[in-house]
Scaffold this active site. Structure first.
Site, PDB file in Angstrom:
ATOM      1  N   CYS A  81     -22.101  -2.903  24.636  1.00  0.00           N
ATOM      2  CA  CYS A  81     -22.982  -4.076  24.711  1.00  0.00           C
ATOM      3  C   CYS A  81     -22.756  -4.815  26.037  1.00  0.00           C
ATOM      4  CB  CYS A  81     -22.781  -4.975  23.499  1.00  0.00           C
ATOM      5  SG  CYS A  81     -24.110  -6.194  23.315  1.00  0.00           S
ATOM      6  N   HIS A 186     -24.285  -1.203  19.363  1.00  0.00           N
ATOM      7  CA  HIS A 186     -22.974  -1.464  18.770  1.00  0.00           C
ATOM      8  C   HIS A 186     -22.578  -0.326  17.832  1.00  0.00           C
ATOM      9  CE1 HIS A 186     -22.269  -5.617  20.053  1.00  0.00           C
ATOM     10  NE2 HIS A 186     -23.583  -5.736  20.037  1.00  0.00           N
ATOM     11  N   GLU A 188     -19.785   0.182  16.515  1.00  0.00           N
ATOM     12  CA  GLU A 188     -18.889  -0.334  15.469  1.00  0.00           C
ATOM     13  C   GLU A 188     -19.648  -1.035  14.351  1.00  0.00           C
ATOM     14  OE1 GLU A 188     -19.545  -1.700  18.288  1.00  0.00           O
ATOM     15  OE2 GLU A 188     -19.479  -3.880  18.137  1.00  0.00           O
TER      16      GLU A 188
END
Lengths: 205, 258
Positions: A81, A186, A188
């Protein structure tokens, strides 16, 4: 050891959570120069504004350490990001130069008013893989990931484009050069899709 | 064509438990929030919104221990709102794994915090929650402090003000529809979505997958959040934490994928 760089800019906890979920215990969140210098792999996360990100890296003395990790040691680095955006040359969002490890700059999304497209580009989006690298090994041609960003990469060097996404036109949503990778989305926060990608970074890169 | 609007379970916390309200009152205890998050994680839910509904009322900040436990189980985007009054709290929320912070009371009580939060984290990470209650004449007003304090703002005006302060999206709650499961307030959602350029997440009233479709299409909502819809089953509101599948959303015309 994997070091997730802690420079006060965002989602370090969730990255560590997912890497542990993958089964890797050797991961820490740190900005300690000794830990960073000895890291096998670095993750540069980040949520926030461009200049504040660069200022924080500067304040904690991380800029030369990141550059040495990537350029001199040739070790894997993953920006996520804002962390990806900081790997580029510059961004319309700020005045400070980026780390300059990848050949791109960032510009603000400016969709026409009648397009119905909002800024930031936020949500899950289809992502198309453009190159075969250790990071993308075994991923399917069409994966989806979670995005939140108001600025996107512009890259004149096609050999640096790893993935693309479509939002008011096609933009590079992942870039790479050597062992340096940046992803706009993202991983994650992208369930099993993100888990596959981070697993590749942990095990193959 | 690939289209995937965000459908977001909204989880309410009270005294460490997961609860569901009706019209912002009468919280009913549902269970352990961490278990609920595990279920939503297994269901592949796209995003979660966690709101502590008593933090501001009790004059306290976020329950970081509980929020940390929740974040450890959530591999999807997470937002948090409730009792946030300082930049330090916002910084800690990001550090433990929340992408977005939801501000409501601060919009009116401390707009400088909103500006500072945006400067610190960027627009995309700061959400303005706008809680709206209509009186018996249908006049809509915005409330703060978990629906306790009436403001002089109409929904469209507060939304425009929040956009001016720099927030990246608006979570629009209808207090009247909360927990009723009879559909969103489409006119309200449309009036706000059309008044701002930033995304509006509609919340309040969802009882069916078709309600989601309707608020996205007719209400011009960018995303839809729901509470009861994800935690109750059947006419007698048995507690069942679940979520529609990918194909349910495709069949309902909410997702498109070629």
């Amino acid at each position: 050891m994997i070091v997730i760089l802690d420079y006060g800019m965002g989602n370090v906890g969730s990255i560590q959570n997912m890497i542990r979920k993958i089964g890797c215990r050797d991961v820490i969140i740190s900005r300690d120069p000794i830990a960073v210098e000895n890291a096998d792999k670095l993750i540069l996360p980040g949520v926030g504004a461009f200049d504040m990100g660069m200022e924080s890296l500067e304040r904690f003395g991380l800029i030369p350490l990141i550059r040495a990790h990537a350029l001199e040691k040739g070790r894997p680095l993953l920006g996520i990001c804002l962390g990806m955006q900081l790997l580029g040359e510059r961004s319309e969002e700020g005045n400070l130069p980026g780390l300059g490890l990848l050949p791109f700059r960032c510009v603000r999304f400016a969709p026409p008013a009648d397009s119905g497209l909002k800024v930031p580009h936020m949500g899950w989006d289809r992502t198309y893989i453009q190159a075969d690298t250790p990071l993308t090994a075994g991923l399917e041609a069409k994966e989806r990931y979670y995005y939140v960003h108001s600025y996107h990469a512009v890259c004149e060097d096609p050999s640096a484009v790893l993935m693309t996404c479509d939002y008011d036109g096609t933009f590079p949503s992942a870039l790479y050069h050597g062992s340096v990778y940046g992803v706009q989305f993202h991983p994650e926060k992208s369930h099993l899709y993100g888990m596959k990608l981070l697993k590749n970074f942990v095990e193959r890169c | 064509m690939y289209r995937r609007p965000r459908i977001i379970p909204s989880l309410l916390l009270k005294e460490g438990g997961l609860v569901k309200t009706q019209k912002f009152e009468n919280p009913r205890y549902l269970g352990d929030p961490v278990n609920a998050v595990k279920i939503f994680n297994n269901k592949g839910v796209d995003e979660l919104c966690v709101l502590d509904i008593t933090a501001t009322r009790e004059g306290r900040g976020p329950d970081f221990d509980l929020l940390h436990d929740i974040a450890t189980e959530a591999f999807m985007p997470l937002s948090y709102g409730g009792g946030v009054t300082t930049l330090e709290e916002i910084r800690r929320l990001f550090a433990i794994g929340y992408e977005k912070v939801v501000l409501n009371t601060a919009l009116v009580a401390n707009p400088q915090l909103v500006r500072d939060a945006v400067a610190y984290a960027g627009s995309q990470s700061i959400v303005a929650s706008i809680d709206v209650k209509s009186d018996f004449l249908g006049r809509a007003a915005c409330y703060t402090n978990d629906g306790q304090v009436k403001t002089s703002y109409t929904p469209a005006r507060l939304a425009a003000y929040a956009q001016e302060l720099g927030v990246g999206e608006i979570l629009l709650n209808s207090i009247n529809r909360d927990g009723q499961m009879k559909g969103y307030d489409i006119a309200l959602v449309k009036s706000v979505a059309d008044a701002v350029d930033i995304p509006v997440i509609a919340c309040g009233g969802c009882g069916s997958i078709d309600d989601l479709r309707q608020v996205l299409e007719e209400g011009h909502a960018h995303a839809a959040a729901a509470g009861s819809f994800f935690v109750y089953y059947g006419r007698n509101k048995a507690i069942l934490i679940t979520a529609p599948t990918e194909s349910d959303y495709l069949n309902a015309g909410i997702y498109e994928d070629d």
